[in-house]
Design an enzyme around this catalytic site. Sequence first.
Site, PDB file in Angstrom:
ATOM      1  N   HIS A 301      -0.462  -4.690  -3.098  1.00  0.00           N
ATOM      2  CA  HIS A 301      -0.651  -3.554  -4.010  1.00  0.00           C
ATOM      3  C   HIS A 301      -0.059  -3.930  -5.365  1.00  0.00           C
ATOM      4  CE1 HIS A 301      -1.581   0.513  -5.045  1.00  0.00           C
ATOM      5  NE2 HIS A 301      -0.315   0.810  -5.322  1.00  0.00           N
ATOM      6  N   HIS A 338      -4.347  -1.644 -12.988  1.00  0.00           N
ATOM      7  CA  HIS A 338      -4.415  -0.863 -11.751  1.00  0.00           C
ATOM      8  C   HIS A 338      -5.618   0.079 -11.813  1.00  0.00           C
ATOM      9  CE1 HIS A 338      -3.541   1.301  -8.250  1.00  0.00           C
ATOM     10  NE2 HIS A 338      -2.291   1.665  -8.464  1.00  0.00           N
TER      11      HIS A 338
END
Length: 411
Positions: A301, A338
């Site tokens: 992530h 992101h």
Amino acid sequence: MERVVITGLGAVTPLGNSVPEYWDGLKNGKNGIGRITAFDTEGYKAFVAGEVRGFDPTTFLDKKEAAHMDRNCQFALAAANEALVQSGIMDSGIDPFRVGAYISSGIGGLKVFEDEHTKLLNKGARRVSPFCIPMMIANMAAAHVSMAHGLKGTSYAPVSACASSTHAIGEAMRAIRHGYLDAAVAGGAEASITPMAVAGFANMHALTGDADPETACRPFDADRSGFVMGEGAGVVVLESLTHAKKRGAVIIAEVAGYGATSDAYHITSPDPTGEGPSRAIELAMQDAGLNPEEITYINAHGTSTPINDAAETQAIKQALGDAAYQTKISSTKSMTGHLLGAAGAVEAIACAKAIEEGIIPPTIHLENSGEGCDLDYVPNHAVECEVNAALSNSLGFGGHNATIALRRFQE
């Protein structure tokens, strides 16, 4: 139960508006982050983003259709078109009720909401567009993909913040595995580089205030200071192995496992113990029948926030044990920013390409690993090695954790 394989990939990203462009950028450590051009950032606390450039929806939509569609839906359609063309599934005589559309968005049509709210305040209620609601709601990317291709199976839009598209792929995999569908178009789309989103994320100290695109996003680095917003879409075509083999499809990789948990801890901060994501990783490996030693690569992530990167590292070590130190890990967000609800899907594509080509993309801008970040994050340059199994991690605000396990396809 049916095995589930990937037969098509599609992407719109800050590194390029197709999978070949995106993958070429990842392999070469290209930085897709720059100063925000979508609006004037004077007075804001954040100044850079991973914007999609050169995207023209009128190459596949007429102008009227494009005007009645939020940018995230346009991205989703472009990525789905690419994935479906590669798979060739639409030319194989499908049963439309056996093919689904699992396309997520973490936020949906935020730009539409902002624009129409401005109209409401400045010009009155009667000037708000009748298309406002269907353009704004977060399920519309799934709906548009379904309508564009006549897909009449399950149409579903998980909304779980930054875990949304990993949940979409995982739930689509389960539906195929258990016989509810033969195939699905799965992934996510996001277009939230808008004044409200940037102000909101920045004011909660989630975004970096670094205005230099070359240092702003540095996952796992000691000087990381917050994430960088990105936008785009990632879509994969999933099929049962039976269905794919029957039509002679080219198989890119197998989606072999899926794990999902909740932190039950905080509305935005991850549990620093890493317990939730660790369990999601363990569940995905168990579901796939993989041991920690078999995992070659993890697409982390890796948001470049101080709390996330240390907590995720802890989670990986808990789940893999000593094998974590032999596993290659990278955050491709260092190159794209992101993508929120689309992040998991574009990162799953990176895992599929790593398996297909034997190349692990790097974490760029990583000079000195931060405290608690003591694994191999593939700093700054790609690594060539055989990748037989890969994990993709996604962690979302609210404590949503999801991991999918991809494996090289073998009969």
